[in-house]
Design an enzyme around this catalytic site. Structure first.
Site, PDB file in Angstrom:
ATOM      1  N   ASP A  54       9.963 -39.133 -81.035  1.00 10.90           N
ATOM      2  CA  ASP A  54       9.339 -38.486 -81.721  1.00 10.90           C
ATOM      3  C   ASP A  54       8.388 -37.630 -80.686  1.00 10.90           C
ATOM      4  O   ASP A  54       7.655 -37.023 -81.470  1.00 10.90           O
ATOM      5  CB  ASP A  54       7.786 -39.826 -82.359  1.00 10.90           C
ATOM      6  N   GLU A 125       6.209 -48.187 -80.285  1.00 11.85           N
ATOM      7  CA  GLU A 125       4.998 -48.495 -79.144  1.00 11.85           C
ATOM      8  C   GLU A 125       4.207 -49.283 -79.853  1.00 11.85           C
ATOM      9  O   GLU A 125       3.038 -49.630 -80.990  1.00 11.85           O
ATOM     10  CB  GLU A 125       4.142 -47.677 -79.382  1.00 11.85           C
ATOM     11  N   GLU A 190       6.704 -47.185 -69.764  1.00  8.06           N
ATOM     12  CA  GLU A 190       6.603 -45.563 -69.581  1.00  8.06           C
ATOM     13  C   GLU A 190       4.705 -45.639 -69.311  1.00  8.06           C
ATOM     14  O   GLU A 190       4.023 -46.885 -69.026  1.00  8.06           O
ATOM     15  CB  GLU A 190       5.764 -44.965 -70.826  1.00  8.06           C
TER      16      GLU A 190
HETATM   17  O1  KIV Z   1       9.595 -40.148 -77.817  1.00 10.88           O
HETATM   18  C1  KIV Z   1      10.704 -39.899 -76.791  1.00 10.88           C
HETATM   19  O2  KIV Z   1      10.727 -38.712 -76.228  1.00 10.88           O
HETATM   20  C2  KIV Z   1       9.854 -41.698 -75.987  1.00 10.88           C
HETATM   21  C3  KIV Z   1      10.004 -41.726 -74.294  1.00 10.88           C
HETATM   22  C4  KIV Z   1       9.885 -40.789 -73.669  1.00 10.88           C
HETATM   23  C5  KIV Z   1      10.694 -43.350 -74.066  1.00 10.88           C
HETATM   24  O3  KIV Z   1       9.442 -42.302 -76.240  1.00 10.88           O
END
Ligand code: KIV
Length: 280
Positions: A54, A125, A190
């Site tokens: 996202d 998440e 992250e």
């Molecule tokens: O949305 C994204 O690109 C991500 C990555 C940074 C892991 O979640």
């Protein structure tokens, strides 16, 4: 190179989530984001996993963050990526507001993504707070990639590195254990302190994929637009620019503009010469 999974719904033989789960720890997993069909085709032979993240809200749509990205946007880009990915496992993010209410909402969103994109898995998440939702998806046969540590969907006040202090470290570890318990096949970590990411990687039996979480992880992921110098926003400390595509685009456009203005373009090779048919 990892073995391919049986053919996906669209006939491709992409790497399945189980191959990622059982990946050789001695061979770090290589993962990048992809949002469009041509970029997916370029990255596909090189990567183990392509994430339709996202982050496209920022890097494609010029939004300030990921909040505001819709399920329809994710599905459109997910479908573009699965059209051209033939090798790498394709994972699509569930955007903010489409799963936090609980298992029922998460199931409805994830089922749509899986049915309409043909991706191998979805990513959510969170840890402890969404353990029941992850478990519900896995029970429903939808593979889940976890995402713990810094959670961009909840970072309204800026991105803060996670795992600081005893409580901070414990919280990320608890989230990691919850994601594993719920049945995720791997998890992204992250923006997390190196020792915490290391302890989590040692504690989990599923692979960890780091972004700003050190080389202790079982694999690495970056936003492709950061890697190739296409995104003009802030480049985080953990990213590395390996190319300058923005410069290449500007230079090509400037040279073409100069040629247009001096009438050097279009040249003889670019025109349809010939004699128009004469009217009888
Ligand atoms: O949305 C994204 O690109 C991500 C990555 C940074 C892991 O979640």
């Amino acid at each position: 190179m990892q073995q391919n999974a049986p053919a996906s719904a669209d006939g491709a033989t992409r790497i399945g989530p189980d191959k990622i789960r059982n990946a050789d720890p001695a061979r770090p997993l290589v993962c990048l984001t992809a949002y469009t069909a041509p970029v997916a085709a370029y990255l596909d032979p090189i990567c183990d996993l392509l994430l339709v993240g996202d982050s496209l809200g920022m890097v494609i749509y010029g939004m300030d963050g990921t909040v505001g990205v819709t399920l329809d946007m994710m599905i459109a880009h997910g479908r573009a990526v699965t059209r051209r990915a033939r090798h790498a496992c394709v994972v699509v993010d569930l955007p903010a507001g489409t799963y936090e209410d609980g298992p029922e909402q998460a199931l409805a969103s994830a089922r749509r993504v899986m049915a309409e994109t043909g991706a191998e898995a979805v990513k959510l998440e969170g840890g402890v707070a969404i353990e029941a939702s992850i478990a519900a998806l896995v029970t429903d046969g939808i593979p889940v990639l976890g995402h713990i540590g810094l959670l961009p969907q909840q970072a309204e006040n800026g991105f803060r590195i996670q795992g600081r202090g005893e409580d901070g470290a414990r919280q990320v570890m608890e989230d990691a254990l919850a994601v594993e318990r719920a049945g995720a096949f791997a998890t992204v970590i992250e923006g997390t302190l190196e020792p915490v990411a290391r302890s989590i990687t040692e504690a989990l039996s599923i692979p960890t994929i780091g972004i700003g979480a050190s080389a202790a992880c079982d694999g690495q992921i970056l936003v492709t637009d950061d890697l190739v110098g296409l995104y003009d926003g802030h480049l985080p400390k953990f990213a590395e620019r390996y190319a300058d595509l923005a410069g290449t685009i500007r230079e090509a456009a400037q040279r073409w503009a100069d040629d247009v203005r001096t009438r050097a373009f279009p040249g003889q090779d670019n025109i349809y010469a010939g004699t128009p048919a004469t009217k009888e």
